[in-house]
Motif scaffolding. Structure first.
Motif, PDB file in Angstrom:
ATOM      1  N   VAL A 171      37.188  43.138  35.328  1.00  0.00           N
ATOM      2  CA  VAL A 171      37.430  42.018  34.819  1.00  0.00           C
ATOM      3  C   VAL A 171      36.110  40.982  35.412  1.00  0.00           C
ATOM      4  O   VAL A 171      34.903  41.563  35.577  1.00  0.00           O
ATOM      5  CB  VAL A 171      37.568  41.730  36.260  1.00  0.00           C
ATOM      6  CG1 VAL A 171      39.004  42.644  36.700  1.00  0.00           C
ATOM      7  CG2 VAL A 171      37.191  41.930  37.434  1.00  0.00           C
ATOM      8  N   PRO A 172      36.703  39.863  34.293  1.00  0.00           N
ATOM      9  CA  PRO A 172      35.946  38.731  33.663  1.00  0.00           C
ATOM     10  C   PRO A 172      35.241  38.296  35.654  1.00  0.00           C
ATOM     11  O   PRO A 172      35.814  37.807  37.015  1.00  0.00           O
ATOM     12  CB  PRO A 172      36.429  38.157  33.692  1.00  0.00           C
ATOM     13  CG  PRO A 172      37.559  38.446  33.090  1.00  0.00           C
ATOM     14  CD  PRO A 172      38.379  39.342  33.610  1.00  0.00           C
ATOM     15  N   GLY A 173      34.267  38.078  35.244  1.00  0.00           N
ATOM     16  CA  GLY A 173      32.870  36.769  36.899  1.00  0.00           C
ATOM     17  C   GLY A 173      33.495  35.114  36.840  1.00  0.00           C
ATOM     18  O   GLY A 173      32.839  33.883  35.962  1.00  0.00           O
ATOM     19  N   TYR A 174      34.895  34.797  37.187  1.00  0.00           N
ATOM     20  CA  TYR A 174      35.602  33.506  36.590  1.00  0.00           C
ATOM     21  C   TYR A 174      34.716  32.689  37.535  1.00  0.00           C
ATOM     22  O   TYR A 174      34.335  33.091  39.025  1.00  0.00           O
ATOM     23  CB  TYR A 174      36.924  33.479  37.084  1.00  0.00           C
ATOM     24  CG  TYR A 174      37.383  34.622  36.135  1.00  0.00           C
ATOM     25  CD1 TYR A 174      37.767  33.868  35.177  1.00  0.00           C
ATOM     26  CD2 TYR A 174      38.714  35.784  36.363  1.00  0.00           C
ATOM     27  CE1 TYR A 174      38.756  34.647  33.923  1.00  0.00           C
ATOM     28  CE2 TYR A 174      39.297  35.819  35.815  1.00  0.00           C
ATOM     29  CZ  TYR A 174      39.223  35.554  34.238  1.00  0.00           C
ATOM     30  OH  TYR A 174      40.630  36.091  32.636  1.00  0.00           O
ATOM     31  N   ASP A 175      34.420  31.250  37.211  1.00  0.00           N
ATOM     32  CA  ASP A 175      33.780  30.769  37.531  1.00  0.00           C
ATOM     33  C   ASP A 175      34.572  30.203  38.569  1.00  0.00           C
ATOM     34  O   ASP A 175      33.632  30.010  40.078  1.00  0.00           O
ATOM     35  CB  ASP A 175      33.548  29.265  37.045  1.00  0.00           C
ATOM     36  CG  ASP A 175      33.033  28.065  37.772  1.00  0.00           C
ATOM     37  OD1 ASP A 175      31.349  28.396  38.248  1.00  0.00           O
ATOM     38  OD2 ASP A 175      33.177  26.875  38.138  1.00  0.00           O
ATOM     39  N   LYS A 176      35.786  30.078  38.902  1.00  0.00           N
ATOM     40  CA  LYS A 176      36.225  29.646  40.218  1.00  0.00           C
ATOM     41  C   LYS A 176      36.428  30.522  41.464  1.00  0.00           C
ATOM     42  O   LYS A 176      36.224  29.865  42.773  1.00  0.00           O
ATOM     43  CB  LYS A 176      38.364  29.364  39.809  1.00  0.00           C
ATOM     44  CG  LYS A 176      38.200  28.403  38.876  1.00  0.00           C
ATOM     45  CD  LYS A 176      40.033  28.230  38.578  1.00  0.00           C
ATOM     46  CE  LYS A 176      40.001  27.027  37.598  1.00  0.00           C
ATOM     47  NZ  LYS A 176      42.011  27.414  37.584  1.00  0.00           N
TER      48      LYS A 176
END
Length: 258
Positions: A171-176
């Motif tokens: 999964v992406p490392g979302y900033d949120k």
């Protein structure tokens, strides 16, 4: 296009069991659980404005599929011939959507307990968590609203699962998520603590002592109230999503005689 064509177009498969992620020999309860879980994921009210139309279609498809597989004749026909009844037969006007939806959500205390025990910590929970994480782009407030069988105490466990998934490129490392502030985490924890306190107060007000018998009594006691609430809620869903859109144009067709 028929229902199977719609399934292939919007879910990538014509296999109803594959779509619901259940086996061909699964029980009705398993079908209901799978349906409830998927329908909540594509619920039109949770979709962004530009995705509501697609979400509504996918929501309707799931409703039709569950109707087919939960009726013995429909399921037998599909299992033997990989064929289903057409839309008019599957969802006749005489069919009560309110009763159908209410029955889908009519769970006993034992049903709830068994599902929680099997689901929590399972591979299925982990996959759902990662999917929801991607849908909400790492917003943990939204994730806790969407992730079933979860509580704020699960946050350290959920974070560990998601951090591992990020490291492994799943999964992406979302900033949120990655850069969430301590203040926001604290605010979320306080919110859930407040909810828990209110639930505890309600439990005491109803004379419950927290054991399984009390839980079952509470569910039975509130059954009528929940049925009324469900009627209202699902009647609203029917009005919004389950009915075919009215024809547009200057001239309206007269209803057919039956």
């Amino acid at each position: 296009m028929g229902l199977l064509d719609d399934c292939e177009l919007h879910y990538g498969t014509r296999d109803l069991y594959e779509l619901l992620k259940v086996s061909k020999t699964c029980s009705e309860q398993a079908i209901k659980r799978a349906y409830r879980k998927l329908s909540l994921k594509v619920h039109p009210d949770r979709a962004a404005d530009d995705e509501k139309e697609t979400a509504t279609i996918k929501f309707q498809i799931l409703s039709k599929i569950s109707k087919v597989l939960l009726e013995k004749e429909g399921r037998d026909l599909y299992d033997k011939e990989r064929r289903i009844l057409d839309d008019d037969e599957v969802l006749s006007e005489e069919y009560s959507w309110i009763n159908y939806w209410s029955s889908m959500f009519n769970l006993s205390a034992d049903d709830i307990r068994q599902f929680h025990e099997k689901y929590r910590g399972s591979a299925e929970e982990s996959e759902d968590l990662k999917e929801i994480y991607k849908e909400c782009e790492g917003d943990m407030d939204v994730l806790f609203e969407m992730q079933i069988c979860s509580s704020i105490e699960d946050e350290p466990r959920f974070r560990k699962i998601l951090e591992t998934a990020i490291t492994e490129g799943e999964v992406p490392g979302y900033d949120k998520f990655v850069n969430e502030s301590k203040a926001k985490r604290t605010k979320r924890k306080k919110f859930f603590a407040k909810e828990a306190k209110e639930a505890e107060a309600a439990r005491k007000a109803n004379g419950l002592n927290g054991d399984d018998k009390s839980l079952e009594q509470m569910i039975l006691k509130r059954q009528k109230t929940r049925e009324k609430e469900a009627d209202s809620f699902f009647s609203h869903l029917e009005e919004k999503y389950a009915k075919k859109p009215k024809a547009t144009g200057a001239r309206k067709r007269k209803p057919k005689k039956t």
